[in-house]
Design a protein around this motif. Sequence first.
Motif, PDB file in Angstrom:
ATOM      1  N   TYR A   1       0.952  -1.307   0.062  1.00 49.26           N
ATOM      2  CA  TYR A   1       0.119   0.061  -0.047  1.00 49.26           C
ATOM      3  C   TYR A   1       0.861   1.048  -0.242  1.00 49.26           C
ATOM      4  O   TYR A   1       1.761   1.401   0.773  1.00 49.26           O
ATOM      5  N   HIS A   2       0.512   2.334  -1.037  1.00 51.44           N
ATOM      6  CA  HIS A   2       1.278   3.385  -0.917  1.00 51.44           C
ATOM      7  C   HIS A   2       0.522   4.597  -1.033  1.00 51.44           C
ATOM      8  O   HIS A   2      -0.694   4.603  -1.738  1.00 51.44           O
ATOM      9  N   SER A   3       1.026   5.539  -0.295  1.00 49.33           N
ATOM     10  CA  SER A   3       0.308   6.741  -0.117  1.00 49.33           C
ATOM     11  C   SER A   3       1.438   7.764   0.129  1.00 49.33           C
ATOM     12  O   SER A   3       2.397   7.747   0.521  1.00 49.33           O
TER      13      SER A   3
ATOM     14  N   THR B   1       2.727   7.183   3.680  1.00 52.39           N
ATOM     15  CA  THR B   1       3.698   5.929   3.613  1.00 52.39           C
ATOM     16  C   THR B   1       4.927   6.209   3.078  1.00 52.39           C
ATOM     17  O   THR B   1       6.067   5.745   3.695  1.00 52.39           O
TER      18      THR B   1
ATOM     19  N   PHE C   1       0.242  12.529  -6.187  1.00 57.40           N
ATOM     20  CA  PHE C   1      -0.984  11.689  -5.637  1.00 57.40           C
ATOM     21  C   PHE C   1      -2.283  12.646  -5.955  1.00 57.40           C
ATOM     22  O   PHE C   1      -3.529  11.925  -5.333  1.00 57.40           O
TER      23      PHE C   1
ATOM     24  N   LYS D   1      -4.843   9.835  -8.309  1.00 47.30           N
ATOM     25  CA  LYS D   1      -4.194   8.594  -8.561  1.00 47.30           C
ATOM     26  C   LYS D   1      -4.295   7.972  -9.644  1.00 47.30           C
ATOM     27  O   LYS D   1      -3.439   6.954 -10.004  1.00 47.30           O
TER      28      LYS D   1
ATOM     29  N   ARG E   1       1.899   4.889 -12.389  1.00 51.21           N
ATOM     30  CA  ARG E   1       0.877   5.618 -11.638  1.00 51.21           C
ATOM     31  C   ARG E   1       1.896   5.790 -10.326  1.00 51.21           C
ATOM     32  O   ARG E   1       2.909   5.299 -10.225  1.00 51.21           O
TER      33      ARG E   1
ATOM     34  N   GLU F   1       1.502   5.591  -7.020  1.00 51.39           N
ATOM     35  CA  GLU F   1       1.847   4.369  -6.273  1.00 51.39           C
ATOM     36  C   GLU F   1       2.908   3.403  -6.755  1.00 51.39           C
ATOM     37  O   GLU F   1       3.105   2.399  -5.937  1.00 51.39           O
ATOM     38  N   GLU F   2       2.966   3.526  -7.853  1.00 51.33           N
ATOM     39  CA  GLU F   2       4.151   2.423  -8.581  1.00 51.33           C
ATOM     40  C   GLU F   2       5.628   2.686  -8.458  1.00 51.33           C
ATOM     41  O   GLU F   2       6.518   2.102  -8.565  1.00 51.33           O
TER      42      GLU F   2
END
Length: 271
Positions: free
Chosen positions: A166-168, A171, A222, A225, A255, A257-258
């Motif tokens: 999980y990425h934000s 994090t 972000f 997303k 993206r 989060e990648e």
Amino acid sequence: MKDIAKKSNTQYLLDKYKLQASKKFGQNFLIDLNTIKRIVATTHIDKETCVIEIGPGIGALSEQLAYHAGYVRCYEIDTRLKDLLKESLGEFTNIEVVFQDFLTVDLKKIVEELKQTYSKVCIIANLPYYITSDILEHIICSQASLSSIHAMVQKEVALKLTDTQYHSPLTFMIESIGTISLDMHVSRNVFSPAPRVDSAIIAIHIHKEYNILLTHLLKQAFTQKRKTIYNNLKVIFGTNTKYILEQCQIKENKRPEELKIEDYLKLTKYL
């Protein structure tokens, strides 16, 4: 008062001062002494440690922290608790209660002052669910030289923050300064009033200073997303976006989060 967390002692204090938990401040008071002792044990604090506690409530956790830490400075936003905390924590010479919104605190300056006396400064907090992210971001962005952060948060949030898939923005901010772990589960039944969800204790151990440029970069990356990193970062880098991504060896169709934290740190050099 000894063993503030005992349900009878908690109720006595609240009744005496005609108080109840504030929904506005997201208050839920811990009423299980064993749980509090287990929480303190996970922090590994000692007499060389100064603890900054956010939201002491009626002092149940503060009391147990004071037995182990060299000094405990508490920040409480609810001024209704002034007289109550004078009674519940009055016998301790190593506790100070400051009535101030923690989000307005100059944390870096305060930690620098405290480190003149104590070798380690850490934060321990039972965070209101609605403001968890804001407080963690405030702590990290302060660039204060803390050794660790120990926070009770909603269990679902703890599972997300400790999930490597999980990425934000938050994090990535945490990953840039150190490591995070889920140290303990806490049942909703040890609180009064009982919240609707269970909680968990997370620990962030800090090894590196935070790069303040990351904040703006991550927030922009972000913004949407579903969009590519190229489209989101065009707002910052304009016509240079393609070139900058190539220099950082980042594919423009990725993206947000990648990406990895190393990618974002490379990008900060172009801000």
